[in-house]
Design a protein around this motif. Sequence first.
Motif, PDB file in Angstrom:
ATOM      1  N   SER A 124       0.834  -1.206   0.000  1.00 32.20           N
ATOM      2  CA  SER A 124       0.000   0.000   0.000  1.00 32.20           C
ATOM      3  C   SER A 124       0.869   1.257   0.000  1.00 32.20           C
ATOM      4  O   SER A 124       0.537   2.245  -0.672  1.00 32.20           O
ATOM      5  N   ILE A 148      -7.017   6.622  -0.448  1.00 28.98           N
ATOM      6  CA  ILE A 148      -7.779   6.397   0.791  1.00 28.98           C
ATOM      7  C   ILE A 148      -7.745   4.916   1.142  1.00 28.98           C
ATOM      8  O   ILE A 148      -7.605   4.538   2.318  1.00 28.98           O
ATOM      9  N   GLN A 149      -7.853   4.065   0.123  1.00 26.62           N
ATOM     10  CA  GLN A 149      -7.781   2.629   0.364  1.00 26.62           C
ATOM     11  C   GLN A 149      -6.447   2.243   1.000  1.00 26.62           C
ATOM     12  O   GLN A 149      -6.394   1.407   1.907  1.00 26.62           O
ATOM     13  N   TYR A 152      -6.633   2.849   4.598  1.00 23.07           N
ATOM     14  CA  TYR A 152      -7.406   1.785   5.240  1.00 23.07           C
ATOM     15  C   TYR A 152      -6.503   0.578   5.503  1.00 23.07           C
ATOM     16  O   TYR A 152      -6.503   0.005   6.594  1.00 23.07           O
ATOM     17  N   SER A 155      -3.954   1.125   8.305  1.00 24.34           N
ATOM     18  CA  SER A 155      -4.631   1.189   9.609  1.00 24.34           C
ATOM     19  C   SER A 155      -5.124  -0.177  10.055  1.00 24.34           C
ATOM     20  O   SER A 155      -4.902  -0.598  11.202  1.00 24.34           O
ATOM     21  N   PHE A 156      -5.788  -0.900   9.155  1.00 21.52           N
ATOM     22  CA  PHE A 156      -6.336  -2.214   9.505  1.00 21.52           C
ATOM     23  C   PHE A 156      -5.219  -3.219   9.775  1.00 21.52           C
ATOM     24  O   PHE A 156      -5.367  -4.104  10.629  1.00 21.52           O
ATOM     25  N   TRP A 175     -10.565  -7.963  12.488  1.00 20.78           N
ATOM     26  CA  TRP A 175      -9.711  -6.983  11.810  1.00 20.78           C
ATOM     27  C   TRP A 175      -8.996  -7.614  10.625  1.00 20.78           C
ATOM     28  O   TRP A 175      -8.756  -6.954   9.608  1.00 20.78           O
ATOM     29  N   ARG A 178     -11.435  -7.552   7.817  1.00 21.36           N
ATOM     30  CA  ARG A 178     -11.535  -6.198   7.267  1.00 21.36           C
ATOM     31  C   ARG A 178     -10.314  -5.887   6.401  1.00 21.36           C
ATOM     32  O   ARG A 178     -10.438  -5.292   5.325  1.00 21.36           O
ATOM     33  N   LEU A 179      -9.151  -6.288   6.880  1.00 21.94           N
ATOM     34  CA  LEU A 179      -7.932  -6.072   6.109  1.00 21.94           C
ATOM     35  C   LEU A 179      -7.999  -6.807   4.772  1.00 21.94           C
ATOM     36  O   LEU A 179      -7.631  -6.256   3.728  1.00 21.94           O
ATOM     37  N   VAL A 182     -10.145  -4.806   2.224  1.00 26.63           N
ATOM     38  CA  VAL A 182      -9.585  -3.591   1.632  1.00 26.63           C
ATOM     39  C   VAL A 182      -8.310  -3.879   0.846  1.00 26.63           C
ATOM     40  O   VAL A 182      -8.007  -3.178  -0.132  1.00 26.63           O
ATOM     41  N   TYR A 224     -12.826   1.594  -3.405  1.00 29.68           N
ATOM     42  CA  TYR A 224     -11.681   2.062  -2.628  1.00 29.68           C
ATOM     43  C   TYR A 224     -12.055   2.969  -1.458  1.00 29.68           C
ATOM     44  O   TYR A 224     -11.743   2.664  -0.301  1.00 29.68           O
ATOM     45  N   LEU A 230     -16.509  -3.858   2.388  1.00 36.18           N
ATOM     46  CA  LEU A 230     -16.358  -3.643   3.828  1.00 36.18           C
ATOM     47  C   LEU A 230     -17.715  -3.415   4.484  1.00 36.18           C
ATOM     48  O   LEU A 230     -17.978  -3.903   5.588  1.00 36.18           O
TER      49      LEU A 230
END
Length: 278
Positions: A124, A148-149, A152, A155-156, A175, A178-179, A182, A224, A230
């Motif tokens: 990323s 923005i993705q 994410y 952070s995730f 989590w 979620r990861l 994204v 994204y 999500l």
Amino acid sequence: MTTSTTLFPPEKVNIPYATRILTFAATAWLVVATVGQWLFGLYILLFYGKSALTGDFERWNNVLPHGYVEGDWKGNTIVSLHILLAAILVMGGPLQLIPAVRRHVPRFHRWLGRLYVTTAIVVSTAGLIMTWTRGTIGDTTQQISISIQALYIISFALLTIRSARARQVARHRAWALRLFMVVNGVWFFRVGLMGWLLINGRPAGFDPETFTGPFLTALSIFTYAIPFSLILLELYFFARTKQNKALSLVTAALLFLCTLITGIGIAGATMGMWLPRL
């Protein structure tokens, strides 16, 4: 967060049929997505790997704008690293969600998880650099959305690591899911685009020359910036927690619909994008 947030809940006696249908729908989507991801991973290895082995790096530019720039060894290294690690993500990600892997080879699961999270952060970050230094196809909205993705993902990934170190198993799995959603934003975008082309039989709602238009703007935002994948995952978590019959059935129906759309997109991407380039 309870263990009900996991995609594969433990077996229980007298599980409501709505919950069983919901679990089956989630599993069906994962199976289809896994096949599609492994096909994409194979494409990455064969297309980029073959080009690298034969020294035909300029062929990358047929897929990635400015993917290879002669003399720019730093930029080329970043792109190469991004491609290699992307293959690790799409091949290794689904393995992390398979219960049998967690149960029977836990050490492999842990080490693959460490590699996956680290790779997600590196990819990323490299993607952000590529987007804003080398440019990419599409308009500014698409560039902002994919950036923005990347935020994410970072952070995730950090939250996934944090919950694992705290031994919060249920929170860690949530989590990690979620990861997973994204991280696969680019894959979702490709599958969504090829599914759209397959259904319409031609480019619709965008200009294929400039790669801009209302459809691509909407697709980039909801892939994204505001990922539908999500949102659907959070709806699944909520339905699992509430154990409401109507909510479970509606969520299952959405998952079945997404499975169908994903399958169409995978078929379109395989036949129209991946195979022709090999």
